[in-house]
Design a protein around this motif. Sequence first.
Motif, PDB file in Angstrom:
ATOM      1  N   SER A 111       0.819  -1.208   0.000  1.00  0.00           N
ATOM      2  CA  SER A 111       0.000   0.000   0.000  1.00  0.00           C
ATOM      3  C   SER A 111       0.856   1.263   0.000  1.00  0.00           C
ATOM      4  O   SER A 111       0.532   2.254  -0.650  1.00  0.00           O
ATOM      5  N   ILE A 112       1.984   1.181   0.692  1.00  0.00           N
ATOM      6  CA  ILE A 112       2.816   2.386   0.812  1.00  0.00           C
ATOM      7  C   ILE A 112       3.434   2.757  -0.527  1.00  0.00           C
ATOM      8  O   ILE A 112       3.516   3.934  -0.890  1.00  0.00           O
ATOM      9  N   ASN A 113       3.834   1.745  -1.310  1.00  0.00           N
ATOM     10  CA  ASN A 113       4.498   2.074  -2.571  1.00  0.00           C
ATOM     11  C   ASN A 113       3.541   2.707  -3.576  1.00  0.00           C
ATOM     12  O   ASN A 113       3.931   3.594  -4.327  1.00  0.00           O
ATOM     13  N   LEU A 114       2.320   2.274  -3.535  1.00  0.00           N
ATOM     14  CA  LEU A 114       1.314   2.867  -4.416  1.00  0.00           C
ATOM     15  C   LEU A 114       1.124   4.342  -4.055  1.00  0.00           C
ATOM     16  O   LEU A 114       1.101   5.222  -4.915  1.00  0.00           O
ATOM     17  N   ARG A 115       1.018   4.582  -2.765  1.00  0.00           N
ATOM     18  CA  ARG A 115       0.762   5.951  -2.288  1.00  0.00           C
ATOM     19  C   ARG A 115       1.988   6.851  -2.540  1.00  0.00           C
ATOM     20  O   ARG A 115       1.842   7.984  -2.982  1.00  0.00           O
ATOM     21  N   ILE A 116       3.171   6.314  -2.262  1.00  0.00           N
ATOM     22  CA  ILE A 116       4.384   7.126  -2.476  1.00  0.00           C
ATOM     23  C   ILE A 116       4.542   7.461  -3.956  1.00  0.00           C
ATOM     24  O   ILE A 116       4.914   8.579  -4.313  1.00  0.00           O
ATOM     25  N   GLY A 117       4.237   6.498  -4.807  1.00  0.00           N
ATOM     26  CA  GLY A 117       4.305   6.732  -6.257  1.00  0.00           C
ATOM     27  C   GLY A 117       3.438   7.920  -6.645  1.00  0.00           C
ATOM     28  O   GLY A 117       3.870   8.817  -7.386  1.00  0.00           O
ATOM     29  N   LYS A 118       2.213   7.930  -6.117  1.00  0.00           N
ATOM     30  CA  LYS A 118       1.281   9.021  -6.456  1.00  0.00           C
ATOM     31  C   LYS A 118       1.766  10.365  -5.893  1.00  0.00           C
ATOM     32  O   LYS A 118       1.726  11.389  -6.566  1.00  0.00           O
ATOM     33  N   LEU A 119       2.234  10.325  -4.643  1.00  0.00           N
ATOM     34  CA  LEU A 119       2.644  11.579  -3.991  1.00  0.00           C
ATOM     35  C   LEU A 119       3.905  12.175  -4.632  1.00  0.00           C
ATOM     36  O   LEU A 119       3.979  13.392  -4.838  1.00  0.00           O
ATOM     37  N   THR A 120       4.878  11.322  -4.955  1.00  0.00           N
ATOM     38  CA  THR A 120       6.114  11.857  -5.562  1.00  0.00           C
ATOM     39  C   THR A 120       5.818  12.432  -6.943  1.00  0.00           C
ATOM     40  O   THR A 120       6.397  13.437  -7.341  1.00  0.00           O
ATOM     41  N   LEU A 121       4.891  11.782  -7.629  1.00  0.00           N
ATOM     42  CA  LEU A 121       4.502  12.290  -8.950  1.00  0.00           C
ATOM     43  C   LEU A 121       3.789  13.634  -8.793  1.00  0.00           C
ATOM     44  O   LEU A 121       4.076  14.602  -9.498  1.00  0.00           O
ATOM     45  N   ALA A 122       2.873  13.684  -7.842  1.00  0.00           N
ATOM     46  CA  ALA A 122       2.097  14.917  -7.622  1.00  0.00           C
ATOM     47  C   ALA A 122       3.011  16.079  -7.256  1.00  0.00           C
ATOM     48  O   ALA A 122       2.834  17.192  -7.747  1.00  0.00           O
ATOM     49  N   PHE A 123       3.999  15.811  -6.384  1.00  0.00           N
ATOM     50  CA  PHE A 123       4.875  16.900  -5.938  1.00  0.00           C
ATOM     51  C   PHE A 123       6.153  17.006  -6.779  1.00  0.00           C
ATOM     52  O   PHE A 123       7.071  17.736  -6.410  1.00  0.00           O
ATOM     53  N   GLN A 124       6.196  16.286  -7.890  1.00  0.00           N
ATOM     54  CA  GLN A 124       7.334  16.321  -8.829  1.00  0.00           C
ATOM     55  C   GLN A 124       8.678  16.101  -8.116  1.00  0.00           C
ATOM     56  O   GLN A 124       9.617  16.870  -8.283  1.00  0.00           O
ATOM     57  N   LEU A 125       8.718  15.054  -7.308  1.00  0.00           N
ATOM     58  CA  LEU A 125       9.938  14.782  -6.540  1.00  0.00           C
ATOM     59  C   LEU A 125      10.698  13.558  -7.072  1.00  0.00           C
ATOM     60  O   LEU A 125      11.790  13.253  -6.620  1.00  0.00           O
ATOM     61  N   THR A 126      10.093  12.895  -8.078  1.00  0.00           N
ATOM     62  CA  THR A 126      10.668  11.631  -8.551  1.00  0.00           C
ATOM     63  C   THR A 126      12.142  11.764  -8.916  1.00  0.00           C
ATOM     64  O   THR A 126      12.962  10.946  -8.512  1.00  0.00           O
ATOM     65  N   GLN A 127      12.484  12.808  -9.653  1.00  0.00           N
ATOM     66  CA  GLN A 127      13.882  12.939 -10.126  1.00  0.00           C
ATOM     67  C   GLN A 127      14.879  13.153  -8.983  1.00  0.00           C
ATOM     68  O   GLN A 127      16.081  12.984  -9.164  1.00  0.00           O
ATOM     69  N   TYR A 128      14.391  13.557  -7.815  1.00  0.00           N
ATOM     70  CA  TYR A 128      15.308  13.789  -6.679  1.00  0.00           C
ATOM     71  C   TYR A 128      15.283  12.639  -5.671  1.00  0.00           C
ATOM     72  O   TYR A 128      15.792  12.760  -4.579  1.00  0.00           O
ATOM     73  N   PHE A 129      14.636  11.552  -6.037  1.00  0.00           N
ATOM     74  CA  PHE A 129      14.373  10.484  -5.071  1.00  0.00           C
ATOM     75  C   PHE A 129      15.644   9.828  -4.543  1.00  0.00           C
ATOM     76  O   PHE A 129      15.651   9.295  -3.431  1.00  0.00           O
ATOM     77  N   ASP A 130      16.728   9.855  -5.343  1.00  0.00           N
ATOM     78  CA  ASP A 130      17.988   9.249  -4.881  1.00  0.00           C
ATOM     79  C   ASP A 130      19.082  10.289  -4.665  1.00  0.00           C
ATOM     80  O   ASP A 130      20.268   9.965  -4.672  1.00  0.00           O
ATOM     81  N   THR A 131      18.677  11.529  -4.472  1.00  0.00           N
ATOM     82  CA  THR A 131      19.645  12.594  -4.197  1.00  0.00           C
ATOM     83  C   THR A 131      19.653  12.854  -2.693  1.00  0.00           C
ATOM     84  O   THR A 131      18.585  12.939  -2.089  1.00  0.00           O
ATOM     85  N   PRO A 132      20.837  12.986  -2.074  1.00  0.00           N
ATOM     86  CA  PRO A 132      20.834  13.245  -0.623  1.00  0.00           C
ATOM     87  C   PRO A 132      20.016  14.495  -0.276  1.00  0.00           C
ATOM     88  O   PRO A 132      20.071  15.497  -0.993  1.00  0.00           O
ATOM     89  N   ILE A 133      19.281  14.417   0.808  1.00  0.00           N
ATOM     90  CA  ILE A 133      18.405  15.531   1.206  1.00  0.00           C
ATOM     91  C   ILE A 133      19.227  16.819   1.376  1.00  0.00           C
ATOM     92  O   ILE A 133      18.752  17.906   1.060  1.00  0.00           O
ATOM     93  N   ALA A 134      20.482  16.673   1.832  1.00  0.00           N
ATOM     94  CA  ALA A 134      21.337  17.851   2.030  1.00  0.00           C
ATOM     95  C   ALA A 134      21.491  18.651   0.738  1.00  0.00           C
ATOM     96  O   ALA A 134      21.678  19.864   0.786  1.00  0.00           O
ATOM     97  N   ALA A 135      21.422  17.956  -0.390  1.00  0.00           N
ATOM     98  CA  ALA A 135      21.643  18.638  -1.660  1.00  0.00           C
ATOM     99  C   ALA A 135      20.355  19.180  -2.280  1.00  0.00           C
ATOM    100  O   ALA A 135      20.381  19.744  -3.373  1.00  0.00           O
ATOM    101  N   LEU A 136      19.218  19.022  -1.598  1.00  0.00           N
ATOM    102  CA  LEU A 136      17.942  19.493  -2.149  1.00  0.00           C
ATOM    103  C   LEU A 136      17.679  20.950  -1.769  1.00  0.00           C
ATOM    104  O   LEU A 136      18.175  21.436  -0.748  1.00  0.00           O
TER     105      LEU A 136
END
Lengths: 257, 546
Positions: A111-136
């Motif tokens: 259930s979590i992966n379905l929801r995270i998929g939708k949320l990252t897409l909605a907030f356009q965060l997919t491309q930063y998903f493997d970037t350290p938070i410090a660099a965001l």
Amino acid sequence: MEQLAVQVERLVVNYGTFTAVENLSFQVRTGEVYGLLGPNGAGKTTTLKVLIGTLQPKAGKVEIFNTPLSDEVTVKSHIGYVPEEVVLLDSLTPREFLEFIASVRNIDRKSINLRIGKLTLAFQLTQYFDTPIAALSMGNKQKVAIIAALMHEPQLLILDEPLIGLDARSSRILKELINFQAKKGGAVIFSTHIMEVAEKLCNRVGIINKGKIVSEGTVEDLRKLVKSAEGSLEDIFLKVTEQEAGMQEIVKALEEE
Amino acid sequence: MNFRRLWKLSSRIYREISFQSLFSLRTGSSIPQSGRGNINQIIQSAQINALLSKILTTILIGFLGLAILLPLTSSISPTSLPREVALVGGISTFLAAVMFLVAFMGLQVATSLVSSKISDTLSPLPLTKRDISNIIFICFTRIFDIPLAAAVIVLLGAYFLAGGTILGGLVAFVGIIVTEVFALTLAVGLARFFYAKVMSGGGRSKWKVVQRAFFMLVWILPTFGSYFVMNFASQIFESSSMLAQNLSSTNPLVMLVYPFCFSTLISFATFPQEISLFSLGLAGIASVSYVALAAICLRWVTNAIRRIGSGGIAAVTREPVKDTLIKPQRAWLGIIHKDLRIASRAPSYASLFLLPTLQTVLLAISFSSFDGSSLTTALGALTGMSMVTLLLPPTLFSIEGLASAYTRSLPTTKRMLIFAKTFLSVIIYMSSLVALSAVTLFLGRDFTNVLVYGLIHMLSITAAILLELKILVNKFWKEGFAMGNIYARLSTFVLILIPAYVIAGAPLVVSFITLFVASKLAATALIVTEILEFTVMVIIAFHEKK
């Protein structure tokens, strides 16, 4: 049936000898979006920090869905929180950070992966998903915090100035999600400085000044209460927080320089 | 802008760097609830902390100077080697030690310098880019002022006490300045490397993970370098003296190697008749080359530190993201995974995680008489290993203080934390045990005693760790796990360690005593005590409120 999501009675919070919140009382019902408004240093963030269990009140009663704060694991399981200053585990990537949060919250993988998929897409965060938070950027860090707050579908959302730093699209999406949270029977409590947002989103607002609720109700209720304020929520806000007095003179003095 | 104003402005910024490092790392970015007085305390302790760090490094340099250089001041050589060779060994060791110590200190500071983002604060002000660069550079050098000055004073002081000449003193002065420039270059270079390859480098492929782990090891090299130098100063001194003597006769090219070239020149300036002219020529050429290299390094460091201050090195290498799938685990496993990930990217944590294993290996190797087959030595080695391992739980616990302003809103339970941190500490103990067994095997001795008694002793170690964590959790649950809370009160920290040491030590003491009274029962005594301690502590820990 409406239920009490948050019940705060005679809350007192001290920072040493300074009293940040003094005998504060308010309630938030399920299906409601409650806005906490107030000038800087009024006690909004302090109140929200008590609700999420990171600050200890000196006195008062606080219950989340009729559960006292002392039962902190149950209370925290109901809550999704976005802090005002987003300080996350900077060396992790959003994927690793969300994985950690999901583990602690004991969320089911499917259930979590379905929801995270939708949320990252909605907030356009997919491309930063493997970037350290410090660099965001601050805005992207804010999005990570928002996804972390929403991913377990909490009954209560506590958002401290959630729109600051967000781009227009993400801001719109979050507003829609806040409305949806209330419609599906959850509750939202958020602090904001943006009066227009409070006016459009909130069912009720509480205006807090010097650690006390000085006025509470719907925007219409507040208009009725402050007879002369026919304008916006900002006018009402300035009036009840006693900041209107002498303001014209100050502005004039500044213009004369 | 004149230097006086730049210096004044840099004072403010320098204080801010000290505060930021303390605020984010030690308080978890949360203001203590006890009020304004407490915030002032953080500000004050940040300044004291920065000063203490300088003084500590200075004391270490002074101590090394005493240990390595002072024996040279006596008329009799501290080793069986001729005085001129002992001088080469002593000065080479001191220069190498200063390099690692300053580089180690620099690494800690450079990270604060990056995270404080000074240029963001300075850029909007009416200052030229050059002024901003100069302020950042002055801030960086101010962090090292006392240790750098101390290294020069200690070396020259000891050298002149040893009967040094003016010419030798001049070479010693050049040598230590070159060393300090190299140390700063190493620190800044590694900091750049760390931010470019570890901190900013994302990606989840296995290759990226291996790459990050490798870069992290490279980054913490000076940490272990300085640790090694501090522990084995006299052995290194003797080894480098021997090396200098052996190689100078068989292979004079060693004179080309830093720091031998400088120490050879100094030795020649002090005892001119003892060293060959050919070696002197080589050492002279090499020294001049190193001075030229230091000048280039200094220019590079100046530019690099300005770029670090401007956030210019945080280049992000981004891999295309294939999916957004996550793999939630059991809560305690999630905490362990998070701790390991943080440690794999934070050198201070990584070095602490590796310390028990490294310390065990170094101790085992350095004791030439180490004999794993003897029960007494095996128990002795296990005692040393246990003591270092038990220093770990407070550190593991303090990881929970990172970003605690946010993470404290999560539904974490006391039991969950205790279980996760105990499991991780035991894993670290086990890896130390494996390393100790491997070293025993490598030394060609029987490792059975070490392995068997080490495995049995794991029960007692687990009990001691459980006790430490239980005390820590109950003490800091309300006020927060920030490092500042745990380490600020030394008495609290010591009071947590003492009962843990008693628990870990009790079975070993019982076993030692039994060994002398009834040697056949030593193993039984150990096993019984261990099982008893483990059972009691597990029962107590499981009675912990969720």
